[in-house]
Write a protein that holds these residues in place. Structure first.
Motif, mmCIF file in Angstrom:
data_model
loop_
_atom_site.group_PDB
_atom_site.id
_atom_site.type_symbol
_atom_site.label_atom_id
_atom_site.label_comp_id
_atom_site.label_asym_id
_atom_site.label_seq_id
_atom_site.Cartn_x
_atom_site.Cartn_y
_atom_site.Cartn_z
ATOM 1 N N UNK A 165 0.785 -1.249 0.021
ATOM 2 C CA UNK A 165 -0.169 -0.123 -0.049
ATOM 3 C C UNK A 165 1.009 1.112 -0.009
ATOM 4 N N UNK A 166 0.082 2.452 0.109
ATOM 5 C CA UNK A 166 0.791 3.823 0.050
ATOM 6 C C UNK A 166 0.188 4.408 1.473
ATOM 7 N N UNK A 167 0.881 4.767 2.466
ATOM 8 C CA UNK A 167 0.291 5.456 3.685
ATOM 9 C C UNK A 167 -0.380 6.615 3.221
ATOM 10 N N UNK A 168 -1.445 6.966 3.589
ATOM 11 C CA UNK A 168 -2.227 8.266 3.216
ATOM 12 C C UNK A 168 -1.850 9.384 4.277
ATOM 13 N N UNK A 221 4.402 0.671 1.639
ATOM 14 C CA UNK A 221 4.283 0.149 2.967
ATOM 15 C C UNK A 221 5.399 -1.165 2.853
ATOM 16 N N UNK A 222 5.678 -1.783 4.038
ATOM 17 C CA UNK A 222 6.205 -2.976 3.892
ATOM 18 C C UNK A 222 5.173 -4.036 3.706
ATOM 19 N N UNK A 223 5.315 -5.409 3.579
ATOM 20 C CA UNK A 223 4.235 -6.283 3.165
ATOM 21 C C UNK A 223 4.386 -7.317 4.326
ATOM 22 N N UNK A 224 3.003 -7.207 5.179
ATOM 23 C CA UNK A 224 2.989 -8.059 6.048
ATOM 24 C C UNK A 224 3.091 -9.548 5.840
ATOM 25 N N UNK A 225 4.085 -10.377 6.447
ATOM 26 C CA UNK A 225 4.318 -11.726 6.400
ATOM 27 C C UNK A 225 5.239 -11.869 5.127
ATOM 28 N N UNK A 259 8.000 -9.988 4.379
ATOM 29 C CA UNK A 259 9.478 -9.656 4.473
ATOM 30 C C UNK A 259 10.030 -8.642 3.354
ATOM 31 N N UNK A 260 9.094 -8.077 2.569
ATOM 32 C CA UNK A 260 9.728 -7.258 1.677
ATOM 33 C C UNK A 260 9.892 -5.632 2.112
ATOM 34 N N UNK A 261 11.077 -5.232 1.720
ATOM 35 C CA UNK A 261 11.307 -3.902 2.024
ATOM 36 C C UNK A 261 10.466 -2.888 1.645
ATOM 37 N N UNK A 262 10.152 -1.824 1.964
ATOM 38 C CA UNK A 262 9.318 -0.648 1.355
ATOM 39 C C UNK A 262 10.273 -0.424 0.152
ATOM 40 N N UNK A 263 9.394 0.217 -0.735
ATOM 41 C CA UNK A 263 10.014 0.530 -2.108
ATOM 42 C C UNK A 263 9.561 2.286 -2.413
ATOM 43 N N UNK A 264 10.394 2.607 -3.449
ATOM 44 C CA UNK A 264 10.237 3.829 -4.077
ATOM 45 C C UNK A 264 10.024 3.769 -5.413
ATOM 46 N N UNK A 265 8.855 4.249 -5.806
ATOM 47 C CA UNK A 265 8.506 4.346 -7.173
ATOM 48 C C UNK A 265 8.621 5.681 -7.857
ATOM 49 N N UNK A 266 9.466 5.649 -9.158
ATOM 50 C CA UNK A 266 9.763 6.976 -9.586
ATOM 51 C C UNK A 266 9.206 7.064 -11.238
ATOM 52 N N UNK A 267 9.012 8.139 -11.575
ATOM 53 C CA UNK A 267 8.708 8.291 -12.860
ATOM 54 C C UNK A 267 9.414 9.650 -13.373
ATOM 55 N N UNK A 268 10.046 9.520 -14.706
ATOM 56 C CA UNK A 268 10.558 10.736 -15.166
ATOM 57 C C UNK A 268 9.851 11.495 -16.206
#
Length: 291
Positions: free
Chosen positions: A119-122, A140-144, A146-155
């Motif tokens: 998700x993305x925190x509001x 957000x991290x994914x419950x259960x 173990x995935x690290x939070x990510x950053x998505x980028x557009x140019x």
């Protein structure tokens, strides 16, 4: 200086709504994002004013009452985006090209897959822009999982995106807020906040290549809802949250608390003045000494 209002400027029914984002285009035009209202069954909506808040018009209403959009951001006075929690393995995007008068689903072909349940925190600043074409949003991290939070980028204004993992620890850690002082130097702040279990852990990541790679920053004193660079102070940023406010003067490498007031959002102007907001209508101003 104090905040003052000569008229009621809340969208109709706003007394029972939960607004999580406001985007001011100019002195007359602004938009607010209302979350799903469980009490009334209303889905996510976006309202727009063209007369400084005297009147508001609903410009978007989610067809799916379960759809969740978290943040908006604008490239200029006409083009903007809104991002929501992932549906399956894709983040949904809305786009506007007419200053928020109308919103439409953005093409999903340029969006990388993500883990289900992401998700993305509001927070209002989980999606940010810089310049006419660059935007970033944090996850957000994914419950259960173990995935690290990510950053998505557009140019390219949202047509295509790349995703980068951050070193923030996995499932229990979330990115709540992003801030870029230019197209290269950025901060991602958040952590793990669960008052029911007395958990209040802050975390920050920093980038110097526009979000392609991220390094772990210093640990702030508690979860941070909002972060912003201070204009004119090259390596200085402020982060606010339930446990108080922290400052960094070395680009996010170290943080120290300077205030314990509960604040949930912050924004700074080019005049080196920062406004922060919190619960129950609290607004606070921080005046940063000029160099």
């Amino acid at each position: 200086m104090a905040l003052r209002s000569d008229r009621h400027e809340t969208p109709p029914g706003g007394e029972i709504e939960e607004f999580r984002d406001v985007e001011a285009i100019d002195r007359d035009h602004a938009l607010v994002l209302a979350l799903n209202n469980q009490a009334t069954g209303e889905p996510v909506r976006i309202y727009r004013t063209a007369d400084g808040g005297a009147t508001w018009r609903q410009v978007f209403r989610a067809a799916d009452p379960e759809a969740f959009f978290s943040c908006m951001a604008f490239f200029d006075h006409r083009r903007g985006l809104a991002v929501g929690d992932a549906i399956g393995t894709k983040f949904p995007l809305l786009e506007t090209v007419d200053g928020g008068r109308s919103w439409h689903p953005a093409p999903a072909g340029g969006m990388p897959d993500t883990a289900p349940g992401t998700g993305a925190l509001a927070t209002g600043t989980c999606l940010v822009t810089k310049g006419r074409h660059d935007a970033w949003f944090g996850t957000t991290g994914v419950s259960g999982g173990g995935d690290n939070p990510q950053v998505f980028h557009t140019r390219d204004g949202g047509r295509t995106w790349t995703a980068s993992k951050t070193p923030l620890p996995g499932a229990a850690t979330n990115i709540a807020s992003l801030s870029f002082r230019n197209l290269r130097d950025g901060l991602a702040a958040g952590g793990n906040f669960d008052p029911r279990n007395n958990i209040d852990v802050g975390a920050v990541a920093r980038t110097s290549d526009g979000g392609a790679t991220w390094a772990l920053g210093g640990t702030p004193t508690g979860f941070k809802n909002g972060v912003t660079w201070i204009p004119g102070h090259r390596n200085t940023a402020i982060a606010v949250g339930p446990d108080g406010s922290d400052v960094t003067t070395d680009g996010g490498r170290t943080w120290s608390r300077f205030d314990r007031t509960l604040l949930l959002g912050i924004n700074c102007s080019t005049e080196a003045r920062c406004w922060a907001v919190g619960k129950d209508g609290l607004a606070a101003q921080l005046v940063v000494p000029r160099r």
